[in-house]
Design a protein around this motif. Structure first.
Motif, short mmCIF file in Angstrom:
data_model
loop_
_atom_site.label_atom_id
_atom_site.label_comp_id
_atom_site.label_asym_id
_atom_site.label_seq_id
_atom_site.Cartn_x
_atom_site.Cartn_y
_atom_site.Cartn_z
N LYS A 1 14.24 1.93 -1.52
CA LYS A 1 15.29 2.56 -2.32
C LYS A 1 15.08 4.07 -2.42
N TYR A 2 13.85 4.48 -2.11
CA TYR A 2 13.52 5.91 -2.14
C TYR A 2 12.50 6.20 -1.06
N LEU A 3 12.76 7.22 -0.25
CA LEU A 3 11.82 7.65 0.77
C LEU A 3 11.14 8.93 0.30
N ASP A 4 9.84 8.85 0.07
CA ASP A 4 9.10 10.02 -0.36
C ASP A 4 8.89 10.97 0.82
N THR A 5 8.26 12.11 0.57
CA THR A 5 8.12 13.11 1.62
C THR A 5 7.27 12.60 2.77
N GLU A 6 6.22 11.81 2.47
CA GLU A 6 5.40 11.28 3.55
C GLU A 6 6.20 10.31 4.42
N SER A 7 6.99 9.45 3.79
CA SER A 7 7.80 8.51 4.54
C SER A 7 8.84 9.23 5.39
N ARG A 8 9.45 10.27 4.81
CA ARG A 8 10.42 11.04 5.59
C ARG A 8 9.74 11.74 6.77
N GLY A 9 8.51 12.21 6.54
CA GLY A 9 7.77 12.83 7.63
C GLY A 9 7.50 11.86 8.75
N VAL A 10 7.14 10.62 8.40
CA VAL A 10 6.93 9.58 9.41
C VAL A 10 8.24 9.32 10.16
N GLY A 11 9.34 9.29 9.41
CA GLY A 11 10.65 9.07 10.05
C GLY A 11 10.99 10.15 11.05
N GLU A 12 10.76 11.42 10.67
CA GLU A 12 11.06 12.52 11.59
C GLU A 12 10.14 12.50 12.81
N THR A 13 8.87 12.18 12.60
CA THR A 13 7.95 12.06 13.73
C THR A 13 8.41 10.97 14.68
N THR A 14 8.87 9.86 14.13
CA THR A 14 9.35 8.76 14.96
C THR A 14 10.57 9.17 15.76
N TRP A 15 11.50 9.90 15.13
CA TRP A 15 12.65 10.44 15.87
C TRP A 15 12.19 11.29 17.05
N THR A 16 11.23 12.15 16.81
CA THR A 16 10.73 13.02 17.88
C THR A 16 10.17 12.19 19.03
N VAL B 1 0.82 -1.21 0.00
CA VAL B 1 0.00 0.00 0.00
C VAL B 1 0.86 1.26 0.00
N SER B 2 0.35 2.31 -0.64
CA SER B 2 1.01 3.61 -0.64
C SER B 2 0.21 4.56 0.25
N PHE B 3 0.71 5.78 0.39
CA PHE B 3 -0.01 6.79 1.17
C PHE B 3 -1.17 7.36 0.36
N TRP B 4 -1.88 8.27 0.96
CA TRP B 4 -3.05 8.96 0.42
C TRP B 4 -4.19 7.97 0.16
N ASP B 5 -4.87 8.05 -0.99
CA ASP B 5 -6.11 7.29 -1.17
C ASP B 5 -5.90 5.81 -1.46
N CYS B 6 -4.66 5.40 -1.68
CA CYS B 6 -4.41 4.03 -2.14
C CYS B 6 -4.92 2.99 -1.15
N GLY B 7 -4.75 3.22 0.14
CA GLY B 7 -5.22 2.27 1.14
C GLY B 7 -6.72 2.06 1.06
N GLU B 8 -7.45 3.14 0.87
CA GLU B 8 -8.90 3.04 0.75
C GLU B 8 -9.28 2.30 -0.53
N PHE B 9 -8.62 2.61 -1.65
CA PHE B 9 -8.95 1.96 -2.92
C PHE B 9 -8.67 0.46 -2.87
N ILE B 10 -7.57 0.07 -2.25
CA ILE B 10 -7.24 -1.36 -2.17
C ILE B 10 -8.24 -2.08 -1.27
#
Length: 1001
Positions: free
Chosen positions: A853-868, A31-40
């Motif tokens: 292999k690539y962290l998009d902005t949402e994934s990086r945001g989750v990473g920074e939140t986790t650090w906090t 699954v990806s972020f945004w609407d993809c989870g709902e669509f799947i």
């Protein structure tokens, strides 16, 4: 000629294979972020997603999900793969479209050189679209845009097939495809103007501008007819029939709608019969097209059928014609003014009743209220600056230079339209795809974040003004794609070439480009501060431009042929075309489009659910806080004991009804209100009326008043109706400590920490039925089920309960505990430390950060939140004397979380971690992080010093943070006897401080 068609077909299939392979290799495996989870999730169980639905996509998604063969972890993979196939097929039809148009420039019997020229143009144009930024993004995830673009491609290709042999069966096929496409997205409707122009040019021997304008007007009418009459008003007529048959004649629900459908079928059938009998060919063709359009649109019966089945995901509950009409009309998204309307600073002056709304009662339709048109004191033609959402007024003022309390003029309005809606929200995306992109960081209007670039320094310096270059962090961003504007130049060359050779074909493609791009800008009328980039909405116009890119090859060939032999000029033109567009785009875009191995959205959803105790109630808000969690539960069956409640949907009475039922392993929620208390049109708006109550009111008693139907408990509104009201903002809940212990909310040892009552304040002027549902749960849950709130949401989601929320992972748990202001633990994020430590160390899986292999902005945001969160947990563990556990948490952070800084803001988390490592005596790790953070800040601040003072002022916040962190790093190094490192940092800090003091004060 046969050899051309055979070769053309083979190359088309080859490009399908190449594109499919590319998208498959870079596809996200889950699954990806945004609407993809709902669509799947909705596809897997054929459920009802958000308005206006995508039934065809869901049915196709269900078919692909069966390929998982019972392995629920592979369902997302196979539905993602459907997008890969749709996208690969789109490239194939784009190729055939380009070759069909290019072949018109040459005789029917082409020479080998002409054949190769046509095929070269098709290959370059199709591959350019293959690697275009926006289309590639949608091609590797479960979103509707891949299927929608495929319909666009087939429809446009089909009209070219009709143009070649004028077999009107192609027009019938086009109508059917357009009808089908509505079940995925409305994008294919925007091909209709181009189709009408192709028809006009084919049927008219001598086209004129007047004729073209008439054809254009007819096309607009057809688009409006399909979008409004077919998609909405046919459903409304069915609803009106049902209303008459149910309320007047006493039939059951749905009978009248079925009568309307049968009458419609009968009327169309008779009209077709009539047209045949009287040899009215054009009428017959029109009726057949209309019939097949309706036939394709009939996929929406799936939405109606599944809504009546009441699945777990059943948004808006379109189980009868009136609710289906609202569902298709996207009423949940509000109304956007287009031709005439208010300005953002307008005040309401009056309202007029425009109609009656209905809801489904037990045996009849009941009036749920009236629809109104609101009048405002300030209106303007073509309103573009209209939004009253928080912060939007300030954005309008800042963008257009308006003074506070100044009403925008038409000049201001048009300036915002041209510079923001066209320039920033369309041209920026267009240039991303064909000129170059700065980074993947979302832009909100500044020059550096999320903007476009060429990679040619003089041109970029001119655009940036005195800002000569970009920060090192932007250059290292994987979304930093330098195209030097070459695909754009190739496309413009192709446009000029085609216009010289075939003006009508150019006008057709330009019309497709306009309607799938700028016309959408006009229609959407987007307000500022969008939550995500919206380039996916314009993918059709990028498709059209890639047709011009294909013709760019023929333009280069024509130029080179003046200086070189024909064969050599074709070879060089093909190579230049391949290098200028698809090759360059593929090389630059691969790293930021390669989502293979990326599982961060799924991992985040699972970690979120695992932050909650068994049988929890979790309140979330918005797409990324909800849809990945729905995927985890509905598809993979993970933690279905947790009831995820999206607060955005709580204002819908049907959604509240769903909460009162068992769902998977989650028992019904303790909502005691009868459905009549919150059905459509009831308690939508409960205003605050100050009754001067000084003390806090018990929530249980207040809920009784708020849900009372007694006239004495209501106030009269401006329209004469009586509504409940909120008499106080001060609320409380008395707490029984024994009940908390009994329900394992707290251990018995913490009984003395329980507050006698929870007290909070409502910080808004009204509440609605969603608030009533939350109050009902709070009162009648009696602490039987743990209650959690999402962390990544706005503060108003917490309804005033912030001081009773304790972090246990990615979610806050509601705990009625006393808080001692002197307790140092409360100076950082308040954690339920023991529980959170266990969750972090034993339940959280962060492996997706490393495998991606690539962290998009949402994934990086989750990473920074986790650090906090980890830093706060470790801080509180240290304060509780648990340093060994604190070090374990920090080690987990270093080993499993992304450590790279993408902005100066990220260094705040790194600095906090460095402090903790020093305190925990892990000097080697601390020193390593100091060096990494210092190196990053040094490069960023060095860049800022190269800017003119006016640009430095714009980055004042970054300067302040950077200098503060540098100063802190120096002090920490010095305090821990790292003398040489301390001296180096201090020297750089003093140098930067001196420079910035002189330049900006």
């Amino acid at each position: 000629m046969k050899s051309y068609y055979r070769l053309n077909n083979y190359v088309g299939f080859l490009l399908f294979g190449i594109a499919t392979l590319v998208y498959w290799l870079t596809m996200e495996p889950t699954v990806s972020f945004w609407d993809c989870g709902e669509f799947i999730a909705a596809s897997h169980k054929i459920q009802v997603g958000h308005q206006p639905g995508a039934p065809l996509f869901l049915m196709i998604g269900k078919l692909f999900s069966l390929l998982a063969l019972g392995d629920t972890t592979k369902i997302a993979y196979w539905i993602n793969f459907s997008s890969v196939l749709f996208s690969g097929a789109t490239i194939m039809f784009l190729y055939w479209t380009i070759t069909a148009m290019a072949s018109r420039l040459y005789p029917e019997e082409k020479s080998k050189l002409e054949t190769l020229g046509v095929i070269s143009a098709g290959i370059v144009g199709a591959l350019a679209y293959t690697f275009s930024d926006t289309f590639w993004f949608s091609a590797v995830e479960s979103e509707v845009y891949a299927l929608s673009t495929l319909f666009t491609a087939i429809v446009f290709w089909s009209i070219l097939k009709w143009e070649k042999n004028t077999d009107n069966r192609w027009l019938v096929l086009i109508s059917f495809l357009v009808g089908l496409s509505i079940g995925a997205h409305l994008l294919s409707l925007l091909t209709i103007p181009a189709i009408v122009l192709v028809y006009y040019f084919k049927k008219t021997k001598e086209p004129t501008w007047t004729g073209m304008l008439k054809a254009f007007a007819i096309a607009c009418v057809i688009v409006g007819f399909v979008q409004v009459v077919v998609v909405q008003y046919l459903v409304l007529l069915a609803a009106k029939f049902d209303l008459f048959f149910v309320n007047t004649l006493g039939f059951s629900f749905g009978f009248g709608a079925m009568v309307f459908i049968l009458l419609l079928i009968g009327a169309i059938s008779y009209a077709i019969y009539y047209s045949i009998q009287h040899r009215k060919y054009k009428l017959n063709l029109s009726l057949l097209c209309f019939a097949f359009l309706i036939f394709g649109f009939s996929s929406y019966f799936v939405i109606l059928i599944r809504a009546n089945a009441k699945p777990s995901i059943n948004l808006s509950n379109p189980d009868q014609p009136f609710s289906l009409y609202s569902y298709l009309g996207r009423t949940n998204y509000g109304e956007t003014p287009l031709l005439y309307g208010r300005t953002f600073d307008a005040k309401q002056t009056d309202f007029k009743e425009t109609g009656t709304e209905y809801r489904k009662g037990k045996t009849k339709y009941e009036e749920s209220g009236k629809s109104f048109k609101v009048d405002y004191d300030k209106n303007i033609l073509f309103p573009r600056m209209y939004s009253t959402k928080p912060g939007h007024d300030a954005f309008y003022q800042q963008w257009t230079g308006l003074e506070k309390d100044q009403t925008p003029t038409m000049v201001d309005n048009l300036s915002f339209f041209s510079s923001y809606q066209i320039g920033f929200m369309y041209m920026r995306y267009f240039l991303w795809n064909f000129v170059g992109r700065q980074s993947d960081i979302q832009g909100q209007g500044n020059l550096e974040q999320g903007n476009w670039l060429t990679g040619i320094k003089p041109l970029d310096a001119f655009r940036l003004g005195s800002q000569k270059d970009l920060p090192p962090s932007i250059k290292e961003n994987k979304g930093h794609n330098v195209l030097y504007g070459l695909p754009f130049v190739l496309g413009m060359a192709g446009l000029i070439f085609l216009y010289r050779k075939n003006k009508s074909a150019t006008i057709v493609i330009a019309t497709l480009f306009f309607f799938t791009g700028l016309a959408i800008v006009l229609y959407l009328n987007q307000d500022p501060l969008q939550v995500r980039e919206r380039d996916y909405a314009y993918v059709g116009s990028f498709y059209a431009f890639c047709i011009f890119i294909g013709f760019g090859v023929l333009a280069i060939k024509e130029i080179l042929s003046r200086f070189a032999p024909a064969k050599m000029s074709l070879v060089f033109a093909g190579l230049i075309g391949l290098l200028f567009a698809p090759t360059l785009m593929a090389v630059q875009g691969w790293d930021d489009h390669n989502r293979s191995g990326k599982t961060t959205a799924r991992d985040w959803a699972v970690n979120y659910l695992n932050s909650c105790a068994p049988n929890a109630i979790l309140f979330t808000n918005a797409d990324n806080d909800t849809y990945p969690l729905w995927y985890a539960q509905e598809v993979e069956g993970i933690r279905t004991d947790v009831r995820v409640i999206c607060i955005q949907f709580l204002s819908d009475g049907d959604f509240i009804n769903q909460l009162k039922k068992q769902q998977n392993k989650s028992a019904a929620l303790p909502i005691t209100m009868a459905s009549e208390k919150y059905e459509q049109g009831v308690r939508d708006y409960i205003p605050f009326v100050d009754y001067g109550i000084a003390d806090s009111v018990e929530l249980k008693d207040l809920l009784t008043v708020l849900t009372s139907d007694e006239k004495a408990d209501k106030i009269q509104m401006n329209d004469g109706s009586f509504e409940n009201f909120l008499p106080t903002r001060k609320l409380k809940m008395s707490i029984n400590p024994d009940q908390l212990v009994k329900t394992n909310t707290i251990p018995a040892a913490d009984k003395d920490l329980v507050a006698e009552q929870m007290e909070w304040k409502v910080d808004k002027n009204y509440i609605g039925k969603g608030d009533l549902a939350m109050y009902d749960i709070l009162v009648h849950n009696n602490w039987e089920r743990p209650i959690y709130f999402a962390t990544s949401v706005s503060s108003d989601t917490y309804i005033g309960l912030e001081k009773y929320l304790y972090l246990e992972g990615y979610a806050y748990r509601l705990l009625p505990l006393k808080r001692d202001p002197k307790d140092k633990r409360h100076q950082s994020e308040v954690t339920n430390t023991a529980v959170m430590y266990n969750n972090v160390m034993h339940k959280m899986d962060y492996s997706g950060f490393k495998s991606a292999k690539y962290l998009d902005t949402e994934s990086r945001g989750v990473g920074e939140t986790t650090w906090t969160f980890h830093n706060n947990l470790a801080t509180n563990l240290i304060m509780e004397g648990k340093k060994t556990q604190a070090l374990a948490v920090m080690k987990k952070s270093i080993n499993e979380l992304p450590t790279k800084s993408y902005s100066i803001q990220d260094t705040i988390n790194r600095y906090n971690s460095i402090q903790l490592f020093y305190e925990l005596k892990d000097l080697d790790q601390a020193k390593l992080m100091v060096k990494e953070t210092f190196s990053f800040l040094n490069l960023e601040l060095q860049y800022i010093t190269s800017l003119e003072p006016e640009y430095q002022i714009r980055r004042l916040r970054e300067i302040q943070v950077g200098l503060s962190i540098l100063n802190g790093l120096e002090e920490l190094s010095q305090a821990n006897q790292q003398v040489e490192l301390s001296k180096e940092i201090k020297a750089r800090y003093q140098n930067y401080e001196s420079i910035f003091t002189k330049s900006i004060g």
